[in-house]
Motif scaffolding. Structure first.
Motif, PDB file in Angstrom:
ATOM      1  N   VAL B 281       0.829  -1.217   0.000  1.00 39.96           N
ATOM      2  CA  VAL B 281       0.000   0.000   0.000  1.00 39.96           C
ATOM      3  C   VAL B 281       0.860   1.262   0.000  1.00 39.96           C
TER       4      VAL B 281
ATOM      5  N   LYS D   3     -15.578   0.617  -2.622  1.00 35.91           N
ATOM      6  CA  LYS D   3     -14.714   1.711  -2.199  1.00 35.91           C
ATOM      7  C   LYS D   3     -15.497   3.030  -2.161  1.00 35.91           C
ATOM      8  N   TYR D   7     -15.680   5.403   1.095  1.00 32.97           N
ATOM      9  CA  TYR D   7     -15.231   6.801   1.099  1.00 32.97           C
ATOM     10  C   TYR D   7     -16.374   7.731   1.513  1.00 32.97           C
ATOM     11  N   GLU D  19      -9.065   9.172 -10.780  1.00 26.94           N
ATOM     12  CA  GLU D  19      -9.177   8.157  -9.733  1.00 26.94           C
ATOM     13  C   GLU D  19     -10.644   7.805  -9.474  1.00 26.94           C
ATOM     14  N   ASP D 193      -4.031   7.563  -3.834  1.00 25.85           N
ATOM     15  CA  ASP D 193      -2.942   6.588  -3.924  1.00 25.85           C
ATOM     16  C   ASP D 193      -1.622   7.360  -3.827  1.00 25.85           C
ATOM     17  N   VAL D 243      -7.768   7.073   3.656  1.00 24.23           N
ATOM     18  CA  VAL D 243      -7.615   6.299   2.416  1.00 24.23           C
ATOM     19  C   VAL D 243      -6.590   5.189   2.614  1.00 24.23           C
ATOM     20  N   ILE D 244      -5.473   5.552   3.202  1.00 20.22           N
ATOM     21  CA  ILE D 244      -4.419   4.563   3.492  1.00 20.22           C
ATOM     22  C   ILE D 244      -4.971   3.479   4.410  1.00 20.22           C
ATOM     23  N   ASN D 246      -8.003   2.461   4.884  1.00 21.61           N
ATOM     24  CA  ASN D 246      -8.908   1.546   4.192  1.00 21.61           C
ATOM     25  C   ASN D 246      -8.150   0.612   3.261  1.00 21.61           C
ATOM     26  N   ASP D 247      -7.156   1.157   2.537  1.00 23.64           N
ATOM     27  CA  ASP D 247      -6.366   0.309   1.635  1.00 23.64           C
ATOM     28  C   ASP D 247      -5.701  -0.830   2.395  1.00 23.64           C
ATOM     29  N   GLN D 250      -8.305  -3.460   3.239  1.00 23.36           N
ATOM     30  CA  GLN D 250      -8.707  -4.202   2.037  1.00 23.36           C
ATOM     31  C   GLN D 250      -7.599  -5.165   1.603  1.00 23.36           C
ATOM     32  N   SER D 251      -6.383  -4.664   1.665  1.00 24.36           N
ATOM     33  CA  SER D 251      -5.251  -5.480   1.253  1.00 24.36           C
ATOM     34  C   SER D 251      -5.118  -6.689   2.171  1.00 24.36           C
TER      35      SER D 251
END
Lengths: 328, 328, 328, 328
Positions: B281, D3, D7, D19, D193, D243-244, D246-247, D250-251
């Protein structure tokens, strides 16, 4: 009454050897033994080189023996990209001639003198801010990337009033720890004529010597004190108010000179009398009162950019394109 | 899976001893031998002192033996003059306790680490900018004016990327030339929790030691390398993105833990797996990605002001009113 | 030969009404009808108030009718916290007397004129940087917190050379959109004597009027053009080089006056002759050449701080302690 | 779990249309009606153009109808003069296509949004600082010099927290007074991102619209509110910590997905649950916590330089060499 005597009485030192030489020759009415002058002409600039050849020349001009290159160009302070590129190449040539490198491996420390909070004194710190340090890359990035890059370090140590330490002491300490082969010091200068502000650059191989400064007396920053050659780069950004004051009086007297009684007068004038008159007007600041153009911020921004470009071009034997990827 | 192991895998060092100690105690479920904790309470602040007593304690916490004072106060970053005055006095008391002066004649060098061009890293240079240097006054102004003033010098040398020189080298050079009795280094820190940003100050008598930094590894700045005691003052201004990333995963797993299959899952998770997820990430920046609040500029401005006030109060035995006339 | 005539010939306007009044009275050898002068004395400051009472007075002094308060204090530019506190209260009193508020609900727009890149011209932007804007809080924070707070907005629009827009136009646009009840403009001034640099503050209820500026002619910023009262706050930070040049000549001639032939001379001197002499020395800058002390950065930093403190104290009826929590 | 829904729950708006479009297409598994995408490829850059064609497209993507050009280039943030020159020409081409000039006489106002005191938010003010204003030259310099120069004005008004005034209000006031034909606003953006930080530029013909900002909600700055076309130029300099966060989750879940019980888990996860987890870690800052690379100061300096170069090239029909003499 000689300008040199008046300046001595007023406690004013001219930072530019070319100006000091001009006064000296004018007063002597002949060339000065122990000092020679060379000139080179370019489309965009004149280059004048004062060579102080021996101690006798040095004693007369009040500058250490060595080479003082002055680059004069009206386009220096003007925001024109094409001219800046061309001018920076002329300056780079002068740097290459004066820098005493023995090999591409010789390292250099760039020192920006002056106070970043006071616009006319911020030239040195600004050049450092635009300089790409590379010393730390050697050994950290692949060798093929640093092959064409000279080792460059850079620092703007601040002024005595902020640090409490003589700048010379700070530099000596750093030189002893990092052992550069050459030191380049950048500083704002005080000129003897407003014409030179933002249009001249002086490059000298003598370093910076006590008494030749804009104000604060500071110990020498030269080969004797640092143990390595010191190249001094300076740009006039101010004129002492005392210089202007004296010019005004001289100009006035000159204008009046045709009148018989005033011919006598100008004979009777003497430095202490002038000092008294000038001090009275410039109180309470006197020595610390500077004359500078309103647009000095632009002049310094442009000049700092050109000097940084010229240094980059003169210092690095060849900069591989990939290097840029490591330099941000 | 222990936080300490995850951070090791991620290459993250916590700059604050108090946080490292909290993790250690939490993971051990008991007090750590070789480390003690003291607390003092004030209206506006809590003071927590981690004493790393011996090498065994040091090995466990990953910090050099010594005293780490953390001052926690919500009013630190808030623009309130009355609170700032009161808080700076609390901090000054801690400075007085930790500064190893033998007499009022002992001199001090204040070093502001960090990059003045990057807001979250500009704390050190900002404190230096608000510090009154006095070292150069001794011998230049009448003695009765400097009687109550300690000799203070101050420098913000810039970061490796700008100077090309390890900051430790620069400081060593200056210390050897100016021989201060004590060095105080100011730096922005990376915390393990966003709560601490702009609300905590750490004061340690151990200096700054390799590996405990925000990013660039740099050589130690401590008594061993400089030859004089080094007091380190730090304020957390950022959190590594990796710390946030790990907290998020832990919080997520915690939330899910009541579900039987996930109990197993959390057992199977291991630091390399977490590193893989997090790196993916945070690419391409990874270690150099920082989390910081939008209003960090105000937090730093206020904190720098308070630290400068506290230092001024703690350093000078007595400042005669007339001195101010010489200090501009 | 009258100073007022020489300045007219040189194109120099004195920004300070007190100086213009002094010259006028000196040349007339009597009080000027249509202009009165009041004085108040404090331990740390003298307050002198020039009242331009009617159009006849205005025509003679070259300033719009209105009140021009000059606060003279040697401690203004000196870094002494206790004195700053006391002096800011004296200034706040003057602000309170001159600000034409009808109620605590009246709002104010503070405008910092000048160029933040040029130290001697950066006073206005620096005061704005130290001012706490509150206008946006009304309606966003609980009402009890904004009860004692006046609505304050603040802007530093930059100078013509940077924006390409007359500053007066920018301010008019903002005033029409935000409808403040009073506008306060802060600006650096050009004085007629270096003594006043960093030691004087002028507060006028006339706004800023064409021709009274440091250089760039700009349209008026006053009640007539903005539709609301405009208070102008100025601090001298420079003296035109032409003023210094003339002072030097006058001082020289004065010194020589006892010699009979020169008595004649001073009669024959006239403004165009002086202009020719002065222009020759100040070329190519002439009008844009400024005289300023080396330590102007400290003078401006201190003065900006004091003005911001005085404004904060004069503007807000009462600032509840909790408010600070919302102001970072 | 989409997503876009997460958000929305977290209160995060993506500033970049590209994006938002990518997420939309990914979630729909097909092209979005009412939105088209064009691409152009250059050696140094990819150009991707999202056209929001109608209100239906706008409603889905959450962006006003119009053209959103994204220039992607890894060399954007890297200090390489040759690449910068080339890239600035690519960007200038895009500017020329999108700027709705009717003639060379059309004037333009450039507005630098953001806070110059906070590095990641300083892009707009930095571009303004590097922009050459010409509006004031027309009528002041000989006409042949301004023939090829468009009338350009520029301002960096500061942020709400400093001015107390909505930026949109300030701009409206200035536009009404100076009547430019086109407004260009420059702003730092929040990306979805970290890859995009310092490598992307977005140019949109829609202006800036409420809700699409980095934090402070502010009124629209667009053709509807200003009465003239508004081109918005943005560069991502931060990513919301949310955002980070959540990423990362998810990852993590993605990695775990092969395990049967977790397949179920990911079905049960929902936006409010995620919000709770994330808020807990990011307290007390939450929405105002930003992720940014350590070297953001260099990224912004380089990007500002390139944008200023591209604007200068795109705006001025032809710049006679002599003009430079008047521009300092």
């Amino acid at each position: 009454m000689k300008k040199s005597e008046i300046y001595r009485e007023l406690g004013i030192n001219l930072d530019m050897a070319l100006e000091a030489h001009n006064i000296l020759r004018g007063e002597a009415g002949r060339e000065i033994s122990g000092i020679s002058l060379d000139e080179e002409n370019y489309d965009l600039a004149k280059v004048k080189i004062v060579n102080v050849l021996d101690p006798r020349g040095a004693a007369q001009i009040g500058k250490a023996p060595g080479k003082y290159i002055t680059i004069e160009s009206d386009v220096l302070g003007i925001n024109n990209k094409a001219h800046h590129q061309e001018l920076s190449e002329i300056i780079a040539e002068q740097f290459k001639k004066i820098l005493p490198f023995k090999s591409d491996q010789d390292s250099v420390l760039i020192v920006g003198l002056g106070n970043w909070n006071a616009t006319p004194d911020a030239l040195g710190p600004k050049v450092v801010g635009k300089t790409m340090a590379t010393r730390h890359l050697h050994g950290r990035v692949p060798e093929e990337l640093t092959n064409g890059l000279r080792s460059v370090s850079a620092i703007a140590p601040g002024v005595l009033g902020i640090t409490g330490i003589e700048t010379a002491e700070i530099i000596k300490g750093i030189v002893e720890k990092t052992t550069p082969d050459v030191v380049i010091v950048i500083d704002a200068l005080a000129a003897g004529d407003v014409h030179r502000i933002g249009t001249n650059i002086q490059i000298a191989d003598t370093g910076i010597n006590p008494g030749s400064g804009v104000g604060n007396k500071r110990a020498a920053i030269n080969q004797e004190t640092l143990g390595v050659p010191v190249i001094a780069v300076g740009v006039p950004t101010v004129v002492h108010a005392g210089v202007i004051a004296n010019d005004i009086i001289q100009s006035f007297v000159e204008k009046m000179r045709t009148r018989p009684p005033l011919t006598d007068l100008s004979k009777e004038m003497n430095p202490p009398m002038l000092k008294m008159i000038i001090d009275q007007v410039l109180q309470p600041y006197s020595h610390n009162l500077m004359v500078t153009p309103k647009e000095i911020d632009d002049l310094i921004e442009n000049t700092a950019k050109i000097i940084a470009m010229a240094l980059s071009s003169a210092l690095h034997p060849a900069m591989p394109e990939e290097v840029a990827n490591y330099l941000h």
